[in-house]
Design a protein around this motif. Structure first.
Motif, PDB file in Angstrom:
ATOM      1  N   TYR A  70     -27.605  -8.502 -42.627  1.00 26.49           N
ATOM      2  CA  TYR A  70     -28.003  -8.946 -41.293  1.00 26.49           C
ATOM      3  C   TYR A  70     -29.407  -9.541 -41.323  1.00 26.49           C
ATOM      4  CZ  TYR A  70     -28.165  -8.929 -36.222  1.00 26.49           C
ATOM      5  OH  TYR A  70     -28.247  -9.326 -34.918  1.00 26.49           O
ATOM      6  N   VAL A  80     -22.728 -19.246 -37.733  1.00 24.71           N
ATOM      7  CA  VAL A  80     -21.451 -18.651 -38.141  1.00 24.71           C
ATOM      8  C   VAL A  80     -21.093 -17.547 -37.141  1.00 24.71           C
ATOM      9  CG1 VAL A  80     -21.802 -19.061 -40.604  1.00 24.71           C
ATOM     10  CG2 VAL A  80     -22.630 -16.945 -39.607  1.00 24.71           C
ATOM     11  N   HIS A  81     -19.845 -17.115 -37.176  1.00 26.55           N
ATOM     12  CA  HIS A  81     -19.465 -15.964 -36.347  1.00 26.55           C
ATOM     13  C   HIS A  81     -19.800 -14.684 -37.109  1.00 26.55           C
ATOM     14  CE1 HIS A  81     -17.710 -18.415 -33.406  1.00 26.55           C
ATOM     15  NE2 HIS A  81     -16.601 -18.705 -34.043  1.00 26.55           N
ATOM     16  N   ILE A  82     -20.489 -13.748 -36.428  1.00 22.94           N
ATOM     17  CA  ILE A  82     -20.847 -12.475 -37.070  1.00 22.94           C
ATOM     18  C   ILE A  82     -19.917 -11.421 -36.492  1.00 22.94           C
ATOM     19  CG2 ILE A  82     -22.716 -10.863 -37.541  1.00 22.94           C
ATOM     20  CD1 ILE A  82     -24.659 -13.134 -36.919  1.00 22.94           C
ATOM     21  N   LEU A  83     -18.880 -11.058 -37.239  1.00 28.19           N
ATOM     22  CA  LEU A  83     -17.771 -10.346 -36.611  1.00 28.19           C
ATOM     23  C   LEU A  83     -17.862  -8.833 -36.676  1.00 28.19           C
ATOM     24  CD1 LEU A  83     -14.972 -12.783 -37.670  1.00 28.19           C
ATOM     25  CD2 LEU A  83     -15.978 -12.536 -35.421  1.00 28.19           C
ATOM     26  N   MET A  84     -18.409  -8.273 -37.766  1.00 27.30           N
ATOM     27  CA  MET A  84     -18.569  -6.818 -37.752  1.00 27.30           C
ATOM     28  C   MET A  84     -19.547  -6.309 -38.809  1.00 27.30           C
ATOM     29  SD  MET A  84     -15.040  -5.311 -39.175  1.00 27.30           S
ATOM     30  CE  MET A  84     -14.392  -5.588 -40.777  1.00 27.30           C
ATOM     31  N   ASN A  85     -20.002  -5.099 -38.560  1.00 26.06           N
ATOM     32  CA  ASN A  85     -20.868  -4.412 -39.507  1.00 26.06           C
ATOM     33  C   ASN A  85     -20.035  -3.737 -40.577  1.00 26.06           C
ATOM     34  OD1 ASN A  85     -23.517  -4.763 -38.738  1.00 26.06           O
ATOM     35  ND2 ASN A  85     -23.417  -3.158 -37.175  1.00 26.06           N
ATOM     36  N   CYS A 179     -22.939  -7.637 -42.983  1.00 29.65           N
ATOM     37  CA  CYS A 179     -22.046  -8.036 -41.897  1.00 29.65           C
ATOM     38  C   CYS A 179     -20.930  -8.910 -42.447  1.00 29.65           C
ATOM     39  CB  CYS A 179     -22.784  -8.847 -40.845  1.00 29.65           C
ATOM     40  SG  CYS A 179     -24.092  -7.962 -40.059  1.00 29.65           S
ATOM     41  N   LEU A 187     -12.147 -19.276 -38.725  1.00 30.50           N
ATOM     42  CA  LEU A 187     -11.722 -18.146 -37.891  1.00 30.50           C
ATOM     43  C   LEU A 187     -10.502 -18.548 -37.068  1.00 30.50           C
ATOM     44  CD1 LEU A 187     -12.331 -15.245 -36.890  1.00 30.50           C
ATOM     45  CD2 LEU A 187     -13.524 -16.297 -34.988  1.00 30.50           C
ATOM     46  N   LYS A 188     -10.502 -19.797 -36.599  1.00 28.90           N
ATOM     47  CA  LYS A 188      -9.387 -20.253 -35.773  1.00 28.90           C
ATOM     48  C   LYS A 188      -8.182 -20.597 -36.627  1.00 28.90           C
ATOM     49  CE  LYS A 188     -11.906 -20.002 -32.111  1.00 28.90           C
ATOM     50  NZ  LYS A 188     -12.510 -21.167 -31.523  1.00 28.90           N
ATOM     51  N   TYR A 191      -6.788 -17.371 -38.593  1.00 29.78           N
ATOM     52  CA  TYR A 191      -7.008 -16.117 -37.872  1.00 29.78           C
ATOM     53  C   TYR A 191      -6.118 -14.958 -38.319  1.00 29.78           C
ATOM     54  CZ  TYR A 191      -8.096 -12.684 -34.390  1.00 29.78           C
ATOM     55  OH  TYR A 191      -8.478 -11.526 -33.790  1.00 29.78           O
ATOM     56  N   MET A 198      -9.826  -7.834 -41.590  1.00 37.06           N
ATOM     57  CA  MET A 198     -10.807  -7.051 -40.841  1.00 37.06           C
ATOM     58  C   MET A 198     -10.250  -5.687 -40.467  1.00 37.06           C
ATOM     59  SD  MET A 198     -12.690  -9.936 -38.523  1.00 37.06           S
ATOM     60  CE  MET A 198     -13.125  -8.806 -37.243  1.00 37.06           C
ATOM     61  N   ASN A 209     -18.829   0.603 -37.304  1.00 34.91           N
ATOM     62  CA  ASN A 209     -19.124   0.931 -35.910  1.00 34.91           C
ATOM     63  C   ASN A 209     -18.878  -0.179 -34.912  1.00 34.91           C
ATOM     64  OD1 ASN A 209     -21.013  -0.560 -37.047  1.00 34.91           O
ATOM     65  ND2 ASN A 209     -22.702   0.870 -36.799  1.00 34.91           N
ATOM     66  N   ILE A 210     -17.748  -0.894 -35.037  1.00 32.35           N
ATOM     67  CA  ILE A 210     -17.462  -1.765 -33.898  1.00 32.35           C
ATOM     68  C   ILE A 210     -16.238  -1.260 -33.164  1.00 32.35           C
ATOM     69  CG2 ILE A 210     -18.398  -3.777 -35.116  1.00 32.35           C
ATOM     70  CD1 ILE A 210     -15.494  -4.937 -34.590  1.00 32.35           C
ATOM     71  N   PRO A 211     -16.270  -1.316 -31.865  1.00 33.12           N
ATOM     72  CA  PRO A 211     -15.096  -0.917 -31.109  1.00 33.12           C
ATOM     73  C   PRO A 211     -14.028  -2.006 -31.200  1.00 33.12           C
ATOM     74  CG  PRO A 211     -16.850  -1.593 -29.637  1.00 33.12           C
ATOM     75  CD  PRO A 211     -17.367  -1.751 -31.016  1.00 33.12           C
TER      76      PRO A 211
ATOM     77  N   HIS B 143      -5.962 -29.062 -34.940  1.00 36.99           N
ATOM     78  CA  HIS B 143      -6.065 -27.824 -34.166  1.00 36.99           C
ATOM     79  C   HIS B 143      -7.055 -28.067 -33.029  1.00 36.99           C
ATOM     80  CE1 HIS B 143      -6.282 -23.229 -34.112  1.00 36.99           C
ATOM     81  NE2 HIS B 143      -7.201 -23.605 -33.252  1.00 36.99           N
ATOM     82  N   ASN B 176     -21.167 -17.609 -30.217  1.00 39.65           N
ATOM     83  CA  ASN B 176     -21.239 -17.394 -31.658  1.00 39.65           C
ATOM     84  C   ASN B 176     -20.368 -16.226 -32.108  1.00 39.65           C
ATOM     85  OD1 ASN B 176     -22.967 -19.460 -32.314  1.00 39.65           O
ATOM     86  ND2 ASN B 176     -24.775 -18.264 -31.810  1.00 39.65           N
ATOM     87  N   LYS B 177     -19.678 -15.577 -31.175  1.00 41.26           N
ATOM     88  CA  LYS B 177     -18.893 -14.379 -31.460  1.00 41.26           C
ATOM     89  C   LYS B 177     -19.711 -13.437 -32.337  1.00 41.26           C
ATOM     90  CE  LYS B 177     -14.640 -17.037 -31.095  1.00 41.26           C
ATOM     91  NZ  LYS B 177     -14.768 -17.158 -29.650  1.00 41.26           N
ATOM     92  N   ASN B 178     -20.948 -13.246 -31.939  1.00 34.16           N
ATOM     93  CA  ASN B 178     -21.858 -12.384 -32.690  1.00 34.16           C
ATOM     94  C   ASN B 178     -21.648 -10.948 -32.231  1.00 34.16           C
ATOM     95  OD1 ASN B 178     -23.956 -11.070 -33.907  1.00 34.16           O
ATOM     96  ND2 ASN B 178     -25.434 -12.703 -33.544  1.00 34.16           N
ATOM     97  N   ILE B 179     -20.564 -10.348 -32.737  1.00 28.40           N
ATOM     98  CA  ILE B 179     -20.150  -9.021 -32.286  1.00 28.40           C
ATOM     99  C   ILE B 179     -21.230  -7.991 -32.635  1.00 28.40           C
ATOM    100  CG2 ILE B 179     -18.335  -7.279 -32.448  1.00 28.40           C
ATOM    101  CD1 ILE B 179     -17.271  -9.817 -31.332  1.00 28.40           C
ATOM    102  N   VAL B 180     -21.886  -8.203 -33.783  1.00 30.16           N
ATOM    103  CA  VAL B 180     -22.863  -7.231 -34.251  1.00 30.16           C
ATOM    104  C   VAL B 180     -24.042  -7.129 -33.286  1.00 30.16           C
ATOM    105  CG1 VAL B 180     -24.500  -6.743 -36.093  1.00 30.16           C
ATOM    106  CG2 VAL B 180     -22.171  -7.418 -36.651  1.00 30.16           C
ATOM    107  N   ASN B 183     -23.059  -5.715 -29.884  1.00 36.86           N
ATOM    108  CA  ASN B 183     -22.987  -4.275 -30.011  1.00 36.86           C
ATOM    109  C   ASN B 183     -24.350  -3.620 -29.782  1.00 36.86           C
ATOM    110  OD1 ASN B 183     -21.522  -2.068 -30.489  1.00 36.86           O
ATOM    111  ND2 ASN B 183     -21.415  -2.285 -32.702  1.00 36.86           N
TER     112      ASN B 183
END
Lengths: 212, 398
Positions: A70, A80-85, A179, A187-188, A191, A198, A209-211, B143, B176-180, B183
């Motif tokens: 991170y 970029v998309h940061i999707l989870m820890n 991350c 991502l699209k 998917y 994931m 720790n992501i819901p 797409h 950015n779908k920055n889920i982190v 959170n």
């Protein structure tokens, strides 16, 4: 097939362990020095890159996904998309200095760091004027040689700091970990595969720790 | 000019001709756009961030902005034109500061704008032209992601995020779908607990039309959001009549903190290429402010990215073309097999001196004898009956 860029070295090792607990095995890792590793079922390709470069591979689309600290994502402000820890490579971003120095009432500091953007933002917030010296490694040397007052760096165990007579003065970001990131287009267009991966990673490490 | 540049030059001409043709058959007329605009006028427009503007100063000390996007100049150009002129297109360079790499500052863009119609069929027409302009170039795996610019905004307002700075902040995180970071921020924010899981759902609210519409119904919190969904569903019905719906997916997590778009927004991707190739949407407010038109919808396509996609595709096609090298002792059968394979449009080279040694697996090697024929592909050898191959016109090999 998904292409995943991972920082080589310790992160790669932890990530490969995490993957194998999800049933995705990279057999070549121990035995060869290849930079591109294929999983046993050939569905995933792992690309081993220099840590700081990980977001670049993902942003440009050369890799669909990536696993990057991170700290690096914050420093580069990668698109970029940061999707989870992921619970790997845990550390914290700190200001450190020689033990006998007090930072109280300081108005000006010289700061040696690998993370000039993070350092600049932090000192702007705290209202201390600073001069940044951008180094690329062995940051601990700078205060020892009186090149800088403090350093801003990631700290894992604090062992290196202690051995060099430095201590943490301030924590900028607690709980930094690696991350899972994805290219905005991939991502699209990929998917189902990314989502599937994931979910597997999430189950592999219950502490993630992501819901969902 | 190096080889790559020469190639992209040729492709550019092809792209230009084909795109302008598509725009033409939909009735869009080409506009020539001015290069400069006074800074004071441009700054009201707010669609391009201040730091990416490239400026110059003329002799009287005026600050001029070098065209950073086409839409503003289209609005300025049509402002004084006849109201009947409702469909226009352009292909032009736009200049924005990107890093310290001046070559990247100059981007070739093309696009269309459709004025004075706010029907779902107008939005569907614009999206259809976008799809057609990729299809005409032979690009497959198109797409398109469709969303609504007000959907996220309405949700954020509803859950009590009020200040402009906070709204912009959450817009950016969601886009950015920055889920982190979401959170981290949500843990400290004063937001009703029941909404928190919905924020994550909103960020990941994309996919096939039916699927997303079902999920969206659960997130919908007020009449405004429901209205947005009705608009999307009307446009989708219109897209079906254009036969364009199979390329279109939804992403309701799209957002635009700049207040540029007022209705739908969409982005176009090509599978296996990591950059957005086109983007667009409805921008009624801007059309009213800058051109005195009731409504507007349009899109812009990045021609540089388009050319990259086409170059990549050409390379792939080239590496797929196999060459068959025919060797062996039986001259007559070699000639026969070569001619049946060529009738299938496969490139064949006959080894006349029978001394070919393939060291790097460049070709598929066929060793023709009087009865049996060995076919060697990637170090694997299979043996077929020679007469069989001739009778089946080489089907076993192709």
């Amino acid at each position: 097939m998904l292409r995943i860029a991972v920082a080589k070295g310790r992160t790669a090792k932890e990530v490969i362990n995490l993957f194998s607990s999800c049933g995705i095995h990279f057999d070549e890792y121990e035995t060869s020095r290849k930079l591109i590793l294929k999983s046993r079922d050939k569905n995933i390709e792992l690309i081993l890159v220099k840590p700081i470069d990980t977001p670049i591979y993902v942003e440009s689309g050369a890799a669909d996904c990536g696993i990057a600290g991170y700290d690096i994502l914050l420093e580069n402000e990668a698109n970029v998309h940061i999707l989870m820890n992921l619970n790997v490579s845990k550390c914290k971003m700190c200001v450190a200095a020689k033990k006998d120095i007090s930072l109280e009432n300081k108005k000006f500091l010289t700061v040696a760091t690998k993370f000039p953007n993070i350092a600049k933002k932090h000192f702007e917030k705290t209202g201390i004027e600073c001069k940044i010296i951008h180094l690329s490694g062995a940051i601990e040397l700078a205060p020892l040689l009186n090149m800088s007052d403090v350093i801003v760096d990631i700290v894992q165990t604090g062992k290196t700091l202690a051995e060099n007579g430095l201590e943490i003065k301030e924590i900028i970001i607690n709980n930094i970990c690696a991350c899972f990131i994805a290219n905005k287009v991939s991502l699209k267009t990929n998917y189902p595969e990314i989502d599937n991966l994931m979910i597997k990673l999430l189950h592999a490490d219950k502490e993630l720790n992501i819901p969902v | 000019m190096n080889f790559q540049q020469k190639k992209s030059q040729q492709i550019y001409i092809e792209v230009r001709n084909k795109l302008l043709h598509i725009y033409d058959i939909f009735g869009y007329e080409e506009l020539r756009l001015p290069l400069f605009e006074k800074y004071e006028k441009y700054i009201e427009y707010k669609a391009v961030s201040e730091e990416s503007l490239l400026k110059l100063i003329d002799r009287s000390g005026n600050i001029l902005v070098i065209r950073p996007d086409a839409t503003f100049h289209v609005l300025k150009t049509i402002q004084n034109m006849d109201g009947v002129f409702n469909r226009c297109c352009y292909m032009t360079n736009v200049f924005r500061f990107r890093e310290n790499n001046f070559e990247k500052n100059d981007v070739l863009q093309s696009g269309i704008e459709l004025f004075d119609s706010s029907s779902p069929y107008a939005d569907a027409e614009v999206i259809t032209v976008a799809i057609e302009s990729l299809k005409t170039l032979g690009i497959e795996n198109i797409h398109i992601d469709l969303g609504h610019s007000q959907f996220v905004h309405a949700f954020l307002k509803h859950i009590g995020i009020r200040s402009d700075a906070d709204i912009a902040y959450y817009h950016k995180l969601l886009d950015n779908k920055n889920i982190v970071e979401l959170n981290n921020s949500l843990q400290n924010a004063e937001i009703d607990k029941k909404y928190i899981s919905k924020i994550y759902d909103l960020a990941m609210l994309f996919g096939d039309y039916d699927d997303v519409m079902n999920k969206a119904a659960n997130i919908c919190a007020n009449a405004k959001m429901e209205q947005n969904l009705v608009e999307i569903s009307n446009i989708f019905t219109a897209l079906k009549s254009y036969g364009a719906d199979k390329y279109v997916h939804l992403d309701l997590g799209f957002s635009n903190p700049m207040n540029y778009y007022s209705g739908i927004i969409f982005k176009g991707y090509v599978n296996s290429h990591g950059e957005t190739v086109l983007s667009g949407g409805r921008y009624d407010n801007l059309a009213q402010t800058f051109a005195n038109r009731s409504s507007a919808c349009g899109f812009g396509q990045n021609i540089d990215v388009t050319i990259d996609i086409m170059l990549k595709k050409q390379q792939l096609e080239k590496s797929d073309n196999k060459t068959i090298y025919i060797t062996g002792s039986h001259e007559q059968n070699k000639a026969l097999i070569a001619s049946v394979l060529r009738s299938r449009n496969v490139k064949c080279i006959v080894d006349l001196n029978c001394d070919y040694k393939d060291n790097n697996n460049k070709f598929i090697i066929i060793n023709v004898g009087s009865n049996n024929t060995e076919v060697k592909i990637n170090n694997q050898t299979k043996i077929y009956d020679t007469d069989d191959i001739i009778a089946n016109k080489g089907a076993q090999i192709c």
